[in-house]
Design a protein around this motif. Structure first.
Motif, PDB file in Angstrom:
ATOM      1  N   LYS A  28      81.886  63.579  46.913  1.00  0.00           N
ATOM      2  CA  LYS A  28      80.462  62.880  47.597  1.00  0.00           C
ATOM      3  C   LYS A  28      79.765  61.531  48.492  1.00  0.00           C
ATOM      4  CE  LYS A  28      78.736  67.431  44.367  1.00  0.00           C
ATOM      5  NZ  LYS A  28      77.945  67.120  43.625  1.00  0.00           N
TER       6      LYS A  28
ATOM      7  N   LEU B 236      85.959  66.876  46.930  1.00  0.00           N
ATOM      8  CA  LEU B 236      85.467  66.971  45.240  1.00  0.00           C
ATOM      9  C   LEU B 236      84.658  65.446  45.880  1.00  0.00           C
ATOM     10  CD1 LEU B 236      87.613  69.112  44.310  1.00  0.00           C
ATOM     11  CD2 LEU B 236      86.766  68.116  41.980  1.00  0.00           C
TER      12      LEU B 236
ATOM     13  N   PRO C  83      85.538  58.043  43.475  1.00  0.00           N
ATOM     14  CA  PRO C  83      84.825  57.393  44.336  1.00  0.00           C
ATOM     15  C   PRO C  83      85.043  57.019  46.305  1.00  0.00           C
ATOM     16  CG  PRO C  83      84.411  55.862  42.543  1.00  0.00           C
ATOM     17  CD  PRO C  83      86.190  57.286  42.421  1.00  0.00           C
TER      18      PRO C  83
ATOM     19  N   GLY D 223      81.478  51.297  33.924  1.00  0.00           N
ATOM     20  CA  GLY D 223      82.862  51.567  35.073  1.00  0.00           C
ATOM     21  C   GLY D 223      82.591  52.523  35.980  1.00  0.00           C
TER      22      GLY D 223
ATOM     23  N   PHE E 128      87.760  54.637  47.687  1.00  0.00           N
ATOM     24  CA  PHE E 128      88.591  54.124  47.456  1.00  0.00           C
ATOM     25  C   PHE E 128      89.862  55.614  49.013  1.00  0.00           C
ATOM     26  CE2 PHE E 128      87.035  52.560  43.387  1.00  0.00           C
ATOM     27  CZ  PHE E 128      86.382  51.439  44.297  1.00  0.00           C
TER      28      PHE E 128
ATOM     29  N   ILE F  82      76.960  68.286  37.083  1.00  0.00           N
ATOM     30  CA  ILE F  82      77.211  66.909  36.396  1.00  0.00           C
ATOM     31  C   ILE F  82      78.006  67.214  35.316  1.00  0.00           C
ATOM     32  CG2 ILE F  82      75.836  65.621  34.689  1.00  0.00           C
ATOM     33  CD1 ILE F  82      74.471  65.769  36.108  1.00  0.00           C
TER      34      ILE F  82
ATOM     35  N   TRP G  72      84.326  63.290  37.106  1.00  0.00           N
ATOM     36  CA  TRP G  72      84.755  64.547  37.762  1.00  0.00           C
ATOM     37  C   TRP G  72      86.086  64.764  37.454  1.00  0.00           C
ATOM     38  CZ3 TRP G  72      83.063  69.299  37.847  1.00  0.00           C
ATOM     39  CH2 TRP G  72      83.535  70.264  38.322  1.00  0.00           C
TER      40      TRP G  72
ATOM     41  N   GLN H   5      76.756  56.225  43.281  1.00  0.00           N
ATOM     42  CA  GLN H   5      76.869  56.967  44.451  1.00  0.00           C
ATOM     43  C   GLN H   5      76.251  56.818  45.759  1.00  0.00           C
ATOM     44  OE1 GLN H   5      79.036  59.568  44.016  1.00  0.00           O
ATOM     45  NE2 GLN H   5      79.441  58.330  42.459  1.00  0.00           N
TER      46      GLN H   5
ATOM     47  N   SER I 234      90.797  59.391  38.175  1.00  0.00           N
ATOM     48  CA  SER I 234      90.361  60.134  36.503  1.00  0.00           C
ATOM     49  C   SER I 234      89.428  59.643  36.009  1.00  0.00           C
ATOM     50  CB  SER I 234      91.711  59.987  36.348  1.00  0.00           C
ATOM     51  OG  SER I 234      92.630  58.387  36.413  1.00  0.00           O
ATOM     52  N   GLY I 235      88.315  59.622  36.657  1.00  0.00           N
ATOM     53  CA  GLY I 235      87.013  58.987  36.900  1.00  0.00           C
ATOM     54  C   GLY I 235      86.574  60.099  35.674  1.00  0.00           C
TER      55      GLY I 235
ATOM     56  N   ARG J 255      73.460  59.619  38.453  1.00  0.00           N
ATOM     57  CA  ARG J 255      72.881  58.206  37.684  1.00  0.00           C
ATOM     58  C   ARG J 255      72.804  57.414  39.117  1.00  0.00           C
ATOM     59  NH1 ARG J 255      80.412  58.070  39.664  1.00  0.00           N
ATOM     60  NH2 ARG J 255      79.932  60.368  38.819  1.00  0.00           N
TER      61      ARG J 255
ATOM     62  N   TYR K  56      93.933  55.696  38.424  1.00  0.00           N
ATOM     63  CA  TYR K  56      94.054  54.146  38.775  1.00  0.00           C
ATOM     64  C   TYR K  56      94.149  53.635  36.920  1.00  0.00           C
ATOM     65  CZ  TYR K  56      92.268  49.998  40.753  1.00  0.00           C
ATOM     66  OH  TYR K  56      91.938  48.398  41.162  1.00  0.00           O
TER      67      TYR K  56
ATOM     68  N   LYS L  99      80.961  54.454  39.720  1.00  0.00           N
ATOM     69  CA  LYS L  99      80.527  54.279  40.094  1.00  0.00           C
ATOM     70  C   LYS L  99      79.155  54.473  40.749  1.00  0.00           C
ATOM     71  CE  LYS L  99      84.270  51.106  41.143  1.00  0.00           C
ATOM     72  NZ  LYS L  99      83.597  50.068  40.355  1.00  0.00           N
TER      73      LYS L  99
HETATM   74  P1  NAD Z   1      84.023  57.909  38.012  1.00  0.00           P
HETATM   75  O1  NAD Z   1      82.731  57.456  38.661  1.00  0.00           O
HETATM   76  O2  NAD Z   1      83.840  58.175  36.881  1.00  0.00           O
HETATM   77  O3  NAD Z   1      85.565  56.682  37.962  1.00  0.00           O
HETATM   78  C1  NAD Z   1      85.039  55.699  39.043  1.00  0.00           C
HETATM   79  C2  NAD Z   1      86.623  55.415  39.344  1.00  0.00           C
HETATM   80  O4  NAD Z   1      87.055  54.615  40.104  1.00  0.00           O
HETATM   81  C3  NAD Z   1      87.785  56.048  38.241  1.00  0.00           C
HETATM   82  O5  NAD Z   1      88.693  56.506  37.847  1.00  0.00           O
HETATM   83  C4  NAD Z   1      88.468  54.258  38.714  1.00  0.00           C
HETATM   84  O6  NAD Z   1      89.550  54.236  37.454  1.00  0.00           O
HETATM   85  C5  NAD Z   1      88.015  54.582  39.763  1.00  0.00           C
HETATM   86  N1  NAD Z   1      88.489  53.203  40.072  1.00  0.00           N
HETATM   87  C6  NAD Z   1      87.997  52.203  40.405  1.00  0.00           C
HETATM   88  N2  NAD Z   1      88.464  51.150  40.936  1.00  0.00           N
HETATM   89  C7  NAD Z   1      89.189  51.904  42.191  1.00  0.00           C
HETATM   90  C8  NAD Z   1      89.880  51.436  43.070  1.00  0.00           C
HETATM   91  N3  NAD Z   1      90.228  49.879  43.396  1.00  0.00           N
HETATM   92  N4  NAD Z   1      91.128  52.406  43.617  1.00  0.00           N
HETATM   93  C9  NAD Z   1      90.628  54.086  43.251  1.00  0.00           C
HETATM   94  N5  NAD Z   1      90.040  54.455  42.037  1.00  0.00           N
HETATM   95  C10 NAD Z   1      89.836  53.168  41.798  1.00  0.00           C
HETATM   96  O7  NAD Z   1      84.544  59.028  39.111  1.00  0.00           O
HETATM   97  P2  NAD Z   1      84.460  60.375  39.678  1.00  0.00           P
HETATM   98  O8  NAD Z   1      82.753  60.205  38.451  1.00  0.00           O
HETATM   99  O9  NAD Z   1      84.837  61.101  38.652  1.00  0.00           O
HETATM  100  O10 NAD Z   1      83.637  60.497  40.657  1.00  0.00           O
HETATM  101  C11 NAD Z   1      84.402  60.619  41.879  1.00  0.00           C
HETATM  102  C12 NAD Z   1      83.262  61.690  42.687  1.00  0.00           C
HETATM  103  O11 NAD Z   1      83.094  62.194  41.879  1.00  0.00           O
HETATM  104  C13 NAD Z   1      82.461  60.902  43.382  1.00  0.00           C
HETATM  105  O12 NAD Z   1      82.571  61.081  45.639  1.00  0.00           O
HETATM  106  C14 NAD Z   1      81.507  61.519  42.994  1.00  0.00           C
HETATM  107  O13 NAD Z   1      80.959  61.236  43.490  1.00  0.00           O
HETATM  108  C15 NAD Z   1      81.430  62.959  42.356  1.00  0.00           C
HETATM  109  N6  NAD Z   1      81.318  63.688  41.014  1.00  0.00           N
HETATM  110  C16 NAD Z   1      80.905  63.142  40.524  1.00  0.00           C
HETATM  111  C17 NAD Z   1      80.516  64.075  39.562  1.00  0.00           C
HETATM  112  C18 NAD Z   1      79.881  63.386  37.788  1.00  0.00           C
HETATM  113  O14 NAD Z   1      79.254  64.166  37.229  1.00  0.00           O
HETATM  114  N7  NAD Z   1      80.019  62.190  37.964  1.00  0.00           N
HETATM  115  C19 NAD Z   1      80.065  65.269  39.953  1.00  0.00           C
HETATM  116  C20 NAD Z   1      80.272  65.940  40.874  1.00  0.00           C
HETATM  117  C21 NAD Z   1      81.099  64.600  41.813  1.00  0.00           C
END
Ligand code: NAD
Ligand code: 13P
Length: 352
Positions: A121, A119, A95, A297, A98, A153, A14, A301, A11-12, A270, A41, A299
């Protein structure tokens, strides 16, 4: 009605947007159960409240996607086992570091016939070599796993700006079509290709090129240099992908997951942002420090590689990749936290 029940694991930024996209479809398409579970989380916000409770009260992920309503049919759940209990479609979007821990907790808790999609990366780099996240999910949980990657994005998709995405599948086209149906909206156009490794490697390796793009920005080297980074980076992504999996198709690099994701990440991702700040600090501030300051908060990549494998990876890439512009005598960057400045820009050794 409701043959397929979806849970979003993550629930980050994306993850929240994915839940919103999915929820807008499950409510309209009878084959899907209306409610979408989203595993959170759990975090305590600075107000003292629990993130999952605030999401359920406000229908917003106030930390990772503020200002966007997720849809009333999104249910945040901090209990992983409970969130997956009824589901037969699992969407992994945390990320990458995890995933193994999450899968370990899910062993034996998944319904028979469940399908997964990643999803995520990134990849695990074990002592035996690189390991794709979709394979990790398949191996640990014994379920088929597709992937969805693209020029995505999350904040742009959250406000319904148009983008495309690619679903990679191994064998079952019908399953891939179901995933495409779950995600597709008029502003999110999903295509499917039978090349799960190719699609996943595109999403993973473009993050490495984005580090170099950020360094170029930080050094004010200009748009032509950045375009060269992207062109050569794409060629090296292809070479490296084929080195790992000879089945990877050239055509995959022309899908959204390939060239389009590379471009958007080198412009707005990022890794680019943090690497630019790293270069502007003259290499004095660490990636960890900049990540905490700039990403709030979220992460970086990054693809960590075990220390003993570093030289092996450099040698491997040196014999298989094309002459690089963005690093001269050393031919490989895969570890962003300890990035070797001389690999990237030999003329800037003053920053080392
Ligand atoms: P994010 O970087 O926004 O957030 C980090 C997430 O990790 C939060 O939900 C946090 O609660 C969680 N977290 C922190 N510690 C943790 C733990 N110990 N165990 C489990 N979860 C924990 O995350 P995001 O942007 O949703 O990215 C997730 C994936 O999606 C990544 O692989 C990224 O490459 C990919 N992605 C992101 C985007 C984007 O624009 N944000 C787009 C496409 C793909
Ligand atoms: P970042 O995760 O690098 O911000 O970019 C998101 C992405 O993967 C774009 O497709």
């Amino acid at each position: 009605r409701g043959q397929y029940r979806v849970v979003v694991i993550g629930s980050g930024n994306w993850g929240s947007v994915a839940a919103k996209l999915i929820a807008s479809n499950t409510i309209k398409q009878p084959i899907f159960y209306d409610e979408v579970w989203m595993w959170v989380y759990e975090e305590t916000l600075h107000t003292g409240e629990k993130l999952s409770e605030v999401i359920n009260q406000t229908n917003e992920n106030v930390k990772y996607l503020p200002g966007i309503k997720l849809g009333n049919n999104v249910i945040a759940d901090p209990d992983l086992e409970n969130a997956v209990k009824e589901a037969n479609m699992l969407v992994f979007v945390t990320p990458h570091q995890f995933v193994a821990g999450i899968c370990k907790r899910l062993v034996g808790k998944i319904r028979p016939g469940t399908e997964a999609i990643s999803l995520i990366k990134g990849m695990e780099v074990k002592m035996e070599g690189p390991f794709m996240i979709s394979k990790l999910i398949t191996d640990m949980l014994g379920i088929n796993c597709c992937v969805l990657m693209g020029a995505n994005i999350a904040n742009e998709i959250a406000v319904e700006k148009f983008s495309e995405a690619t679903v990679g599948y191994r064998q079952d086209k019908e399953v891939a079509q179901r995933w495409a149906r779950l995600f597709s909206t008029p502003y999110f156009l999903v295509s499917i290709v039978q090349d799960v490794e190719g699609v996943e490697l595109c999403g993973t390796l473009k993050n490495v090129v984005a580090i170099a793009a950020g360094l170029v920005d930080g050094l004010d080297m200009g748009n032509n240099t950045k375009a060269a980074i992207m062109r050569i980076g794409l060629r090296e992504m292809r070479a490296f992908s084929k080195l790992l999996f000879s089945s990877v198709r050239d055509s995959t690099f022309f899908e959204s997951c390939g060239v389009a994701d590379l471009i958007t990440t080198c412009l707005g991702g990022r890794n680019r942002k943090v690497s630019e700040a790293f270069a502007r600090s003259g290499g004095k501030r660490s990636f960890d420090e900049l990540e905490a300051e700039l990403l709030q908060g979220q992460k970086l990549q990054n693809n960590a590689i075990p220390e003993p494998l570093e030289q092996q990876a450099i040698d491997l890439a040196a014999t298989n990749c094309h002459p690089p512009l963005w690093y001269s005598d050393r031919k490989f960057i895969i570890e962003s936290r300890k990035i070797r400045w001389d690999w990237v820009c030999p003329r800037q050794k003053k920053f080392m």
